[in-house]
Design an enzyme around this catalytic site. Structure first.
Site, PDB file in Angstrom:
ATOM      1  N   ALA A   1      10.770  -3.044  -9.960  1.00 38.42           N
ATOM      2  CA  ALA A   1       9.985  -4.283 -10.037  1.00 38.42           C
ATOM      3  C   ALA A   1       8.638  -4.084  -9.360  1.00 38.42           C
ATOM      4  O   ALA A   1       8.578  -3.568  -8.250  1.00 38.42           O
ATOM      5  CB  ALA A   1      10.740  -5.411  -9.354  1.00 38.42           C
TER       6      ALA A   1
ATOM      7  N   ASP B   1       0.076  -9.242  -4.499  1.00 37.22           N
ATOM      8  CA  ASP B   1       1.380  -8.564  -4.607  1.00 37.22           C
ATOM      9  C   ASP B   1       1.255  -7.289  -5.437  1.00 37.22           C
ATOM     10  O   ASP B   1       2.221  -6.863  -6.082  1.00 37.22           O
ATOM     11  CB  ASP B   1       2.457  -9.486  -5.190  1.00 37.22           C
ATOM     12  CG  ASP B   1       3.868  -8.972  -4.895  1.00 37.22           C
ATOM     13  OD1 ASP B   1       4.023  -8.139  -3.982  1.00 37.22           O
ATOM     14  OD2 ASP B   1       4.807  -9.401  -5.592  1.00 37.22           O
TER      15      ASP B   1
ATOM     16  N   HIS C   1       9.781 -14.019   1.068  1.00 41.61           N
ATOM     17  CA  HIS C   1      10.101 -13.726  -0.331  1.00 41.61           C
ATOM     18  C   HIS C   1      11.120 -14.792  -0.721  1.00 41.61           C
ATOM     19  O   HIS C   1      12.279 -14.725  -0.307  1.00 41.61           O
ATOM     20  CB  HIS C   1      10.676 -12.311  -0.492  1.00 41.61           C
ATOM     21  CG  HIS C   1      10.962 -11.985  -1.925  1.00 41.61           C
ATOM     22  ND1 HIS C   1      10.230 -11.082  -2.644  1.00 41.61           N
ATOM     23  CD2 HIS C   1      11.885 -12.496  -2.782  1.00 41.61           C
ATOM     24  CE1 HIS C   1      10.686 -11.029  -3.893  1.00 41.61           C
ATOM     25  NE2 HIS C   1      11.696 -11.891  -4.003  1.00 41.61           N
TER      26      HIS C   1
ATOM     27  N   LEU D   1       9.128  -9.041  -9.279  1.00 41.58           N
ATOM     28  CA  LEU D   1       9.958 -10.073  -8.669  1.00 41.58           C
ATOM     29  C   LEU D   1       9.113 -10.877  -7.689  1.00 41.58           C
ATOM     30  O   LEU D   1       8.397 -10.269  -6.895  1.00 41.58           O
ATOM     31  CB  LEU D   1      11.147  -9.429  -7.939  1.00 41.58           C
ATOM     32  CG  LEU D   1      12.205  -8.836  -8.872  1.00 41.58           C
ATOM     33  CD1 LEU D   1      13.232  -8.044  -8.097  1.00 41.58           C
ATOM     34  CD2 LEU D   1      12.886  -9.943  -9.697  1.00 41.58           C
TER      35      LEU D   1
ATOM     36  N   HIS E   1       4.249   1.471  -8.534  1.00 40.58           N
ATOM     37  CA  HIS E   1       5.413   2.333  -8.765  1.00 40.58           C
ATOM     38  C   HIS E   1       4.977   3.363  -9.790  1.00 40.58           C
ATOM     39  O   HIS E   1       4.211   3.049 -10.704  1.00 40.58           O
ATOM     40  CB  HIS E   1       6.583   1.535  -9.356  1.00 40.58           C
ATOM     41  CG  HIS E   1       7.213   0.567  -8.406  1.00 40.58           C
ATOM     42  ND1 HIS E   1       8.218   0.910  -7.542  1.00 40.58           N
ATOM     43  CD2 HIS E   1       6.965  -0.742  -8.190  1.00 40.58           C
ATOM     44  CE1 HIS E   1       8.574  -0.149  -6.836  1.00 40.58           C
ATOM     45  NE2 HIS E   1       7.824  -1.166  -7.202  1.00 40.58           N
TER      46      HIS E   1
ATOM     47  N   LYS F   1       7.590 -10.574   7.779  1.00 40.69           N
ATOM     48  CA  LYS F   1       8.017 -10.803   6.399  1.00 40.69           C
ATOM     49  C   LYS F   1       9.536 -10.916   6.332  1.00 40.69           C
ATOM     50  O   LYS F   1      10.257 -10.029   6.795  1.00 40.69           O
ATOM     51  CB  LYS F   1       7.554  -9.633   5.517  1.00 40.69           C
ATOM     52  CG  LYS F   1       8.000  -9.717   4.054  1.00 40.69           C
ATOM     53  CD  LYS F   1       7.251 -10.779   3.279  1.00 40.69           C
ATOM     54  CE  LYS F   1       7.740 -10.914   1.839  1.00 40.69           C
ATOM     55  NZ  LYS F   1       7.205  -9.923   0.927  1.00 40.69           N
TER      56      LYS F   1
ATOM     57  N   LEU G   1       0.813  -1.223   0.000  1.00 38.39           N
ATOM     58  CA  LEU G   1       0.000   0.000   0.000  1.00 38.39           C
ATOM     59  C   LEU G   1       0.843   1.269   0.000  1.00 38.39           C
ATOM     60  O   LEU G   1       0.301   2.362  -0.195  1.00 38.39           O
ATOM     61  CB  LEU G   1      -0.936   0.022   1.213  1.00 38.39           C
ATOM     62  CG  LEU G   1      -2.172  -0.883   1.137  1.00 38.39           C
ATOM     63  CD1 LEU G   1      -2.957  -0.820   2.446  1.00 38.39           C
ATOM     64  CD2 LEU G   1      -3.077  -0.495  -0.032  1.00 38.39           C
ATOM     65  N   ARG G   2       2.162   1.132   0.270  1.00 35.08           N
ATOM     66  CA  ARG G   2       3.055   2.313   0.349  1.00 35.08           C
ATOM     67  C   ARG G   2       2.579   3.276   1.437  1.00 35.08           C
ATOM     68  O   ARG G   2       1.889   2.887   2.363  1.00 35.08           O
ATOM     69  CB  ARG G   2       3.161   3.041  -1.004  1.00 35.08           C
ATOM     70  CG  ARG G   2       3.367   2.134  -2.214  1.00 35.08           C
ATOM     71  CD  ARG G   2       4.635   1.322  -2.174  1.00 35.08           C
ATOM     72  NE  ARG G   2       4.901   0.685  -3.447  1.00 35.08           N
ATOM     73  CZ  ARG G   2       5.574  -0.450  -3.587  1.00 35.08           C
ATOM     74  NH1 ARG G   2       6.022  -1.109  -2.527  1.00 35.08           N
ATOM     75  NH2 ARG G   2       5.804  -0.956  -4.777  1.00 35.08           N
TER      76      ARG G   2
ATOM     77  N   ASN H   1       7.481  -3.193   3.581  1.00 33.43           N
ATOM     78  CA  ASN H   1       8.726  -2.684   2.967  1.00 33.43           C
ATOM     79  C   ASN H   1       8.628  -1.209   2.589  1.00 33.43           C
ATOM     80  O   ASN H   1       8.823  -0.813   1.456  1.00 33.43           O
ATOM     81  CB  ASN H   1       9.143  -3.539   1.753  1.00 33.43           C
ATOM     82  CG  ASN H   1       8.123  -3.538   0.624  1.00 33.43           C
ATOM     83  OD1 ASN H   1       6.929  -3.342   0.854  1.00 33.43           O
ATOM     84  ND2 ASN H   1       8.568  -3.752  -0.597  1.00 33.43           N
TER      85      ASN H   1
HETATM   86  O1  DOR Z   1       7.867  -6.942  -7.900  1.00 31.74           O
HETATM   87  C1  DOR Z   1       7.901  -6.736  -6.691  1.00 31.74           C
HETATM   88  N1  DOR Z   1       7.577  -5.536  -6.176  1.00 31.74           N
HETATM   89  N2  DOR Z   1       8.275  -7.727  -5.890  1.00 31.74           N
HETATM   90  C2  DOR Z   1       8.484  -7.544  -4.584  1.00 31.74           C
HETATM   91  O2  DOR Z   1       8.845  -8.465  -3.916  1.00 31.74           O
HETATM   92  C3  DOR Z   1       8.327  -6.193  -3.982  1.00 31.74           C
HETATM   93  C4  DOR Z   1       7.407  -5.368  -4.778  1.00 31.74           C
HETATM   94  C5  DOR Z   1       7.443  -3.903  -4.405  1.00 31.74           C
HETATM   95  O3  DOR Z   1       7.419  -3.583  -3.212  1.00 31.74           O
HETATM   96  O4  DOR Z   1       7.470  -3.078  -5.315  1.00 31.74           O
HETATM   97 ZN    ZN Z   2       5.275  -8.192  -2.388  1.00 26.32          ZN
END
Ligand code: DOR
Ligand code: ZN
Length: 355
Positions: free
Chosen positions: A267, A251, A141, A223, A255, A104, A21-22, A46
């Site tokens: 990714a 997932d 992961h 990824l 971005h 995680k 969700l950022r 993350n």
């Molecule tokens: O493609 C991905 N984007 N894989 C991940 O594991 C993290 C994710 C992201 O946070 O952008």
């Molecule tokens: Zn993820």
């Protein structure tokens, strides 16, 4: 196989068991897409800096709730980011809080914002033991980061060199193999009934060839990377099998357009705007829409030992066209299947969504 695929299907409202969700403007831009359909989501930690403590998770949860559209009943299920500095007492705080549902594990350097991740699982033995004791789920992961290992092999090598020894050492630790992408992952999870795996829409719908169709497709780069068609077929087989070990986790990873369409692109595939319709398309492609409810709405809740949702969602075989772009703060966000027409539309309690 269903011989007469239905025109509409009403079933238990789903949850998303893996979501990014950022924060800040990005959070405000995307959270409504998920909350419109999903009742709950496991929210990945993350951020920059990562969500490392229960207090961090509590504060982030409040920011998510504050960003929701008025009247939303969406419930964020929080996770902590495993670092070498984490102490077992943090696991106790996390479990006792009632708001943290997993930890995680990012191998350091594996993906977006994973630099603070773990280099060697031996560094976090006491924390993992406490997680096993307190029955807190570890979300992995599953990719090695060794640059000598081909990116398409990193998941399979992770299973042999990291996951398998971990499962032997801590045989009761419950582990979700996040965004499984290979037949090796499906086989490993199937062989260990206390494990589970999430599956993304892009890995169920596409194989790696799609990344190179008539040119390079940066919006399909995520990824773990998309794999060859034979893997996709195994993933879809697992998804529609009716096994409670496989469930929905998008997932969805937003971005901005400029960071994806770049010489060194980020990714992540953004799928929250259309997630359930995308899964429906995948299940329908093998005539197994009847298996969607378990996958989307039952098995994840059961694994996380949460109640299944009470309300419902309706899927209609009615096409809708995905926008080319969504606003993303001052930037733009290019969604999965941008500009394409999808065969299913989703609605909840009278509202038609995803348009
Ligand atoms: O493609 C991905 N984007 N894989 C991940 O594991 C993290 C994710 C992201 O946070 O952008
Ligand atoms: Zn993820």
């Amino acid at each position: 196989m269903q011989t007469n695929p239905p025109h509409t299907l009403t079933f238990t409202r789903p949850d998303d068991w893996h979501l990014h969700l950022r924060d800040g403007e990005a959070l405000a831009a995307v959270v409504g897409h998920t909350a419109a359909v999903f009742r709950r989501a496991i929210v990945m930690p993350n951020l920059k800096p990562p969500v490392r403590t229960t207090d961090d998770a509590r504060a982030y949860r409040q920011r998510i709730l504050a960003a929701l559209p008025a009247g939303s009943d969406f419930e964020p299920l929080m996770t902590l980011y495993l670092t070498a500095a984490m102490q077992p007492a943090e696991i106790d705080r996390a479990v006792d809080s009632g708001i943290v549902h997993g930890v995680k594990y990012y191998p350091a350097g594996a993906t977006t914002n994973s630099d603070a991740g773990v280099r060697d699982l031996a560094d976090v033995t006491a924390v993992l033991e406490r997680m096993q004791e307190r029955d807190l789920v570890l979300q992995v992961h599953g990719e090695v980061t060794d640059p000598a290992v081909d990116p398409f092999d990193r998941e399979a090598v992770f299973i042999d060199t990291v996951l398998s020894p971990l499962v032997r050492r801590l045989p009761k630790l419950r582990i979700v193999f996040e965004h499984a992408t290979t037949r090796e992952a499906v086989a490993f999870v199937t062989d260990h009934p206390h494990l589970a795996a999430t599956l993304t829409p892009q890995h169920l719908l596409l194989s790696r060839a799609a990344m190179f169709e008539k040119g390079i497709r940066p919006h399909l780069y995520c990824l773990p990377i998309l794999k060859r068609e034979s893997h996709r077929e195994k993933l879809l087989e697992a998804a529609v099998s009716g096994s409670p070990q496989f469930f929905l986790g998008t997932d969805s990873a937003p971005h901005s357009r400029i960071t994806k369409e770049a010489a060194c692109g980020c990714a992540g595939v953004y799928s929250a705007h259309a997630a359930l319709a995308l899964y429906a398309q995948a299940f329908d492609s093998v005539g197994r829409l009847d298996r969607l409810e378990g996958f989307a709405s039952h098995f994840g809740a059961d694994y996380y030992r949460l109640a299944r949702n009470q309300d419902q969602v309706t899927l209609t075989r009615e096409p809708w066209t995905v926008p080319d772009v969504y606003p993303f703060g001052a930037e733009a966000l290019v969604p999965f299947r941008a500009g394409e027409t999808l065969p299913f539309t989703v609605s909840t309690s009278g509202a038609t969504l995803g348009r």
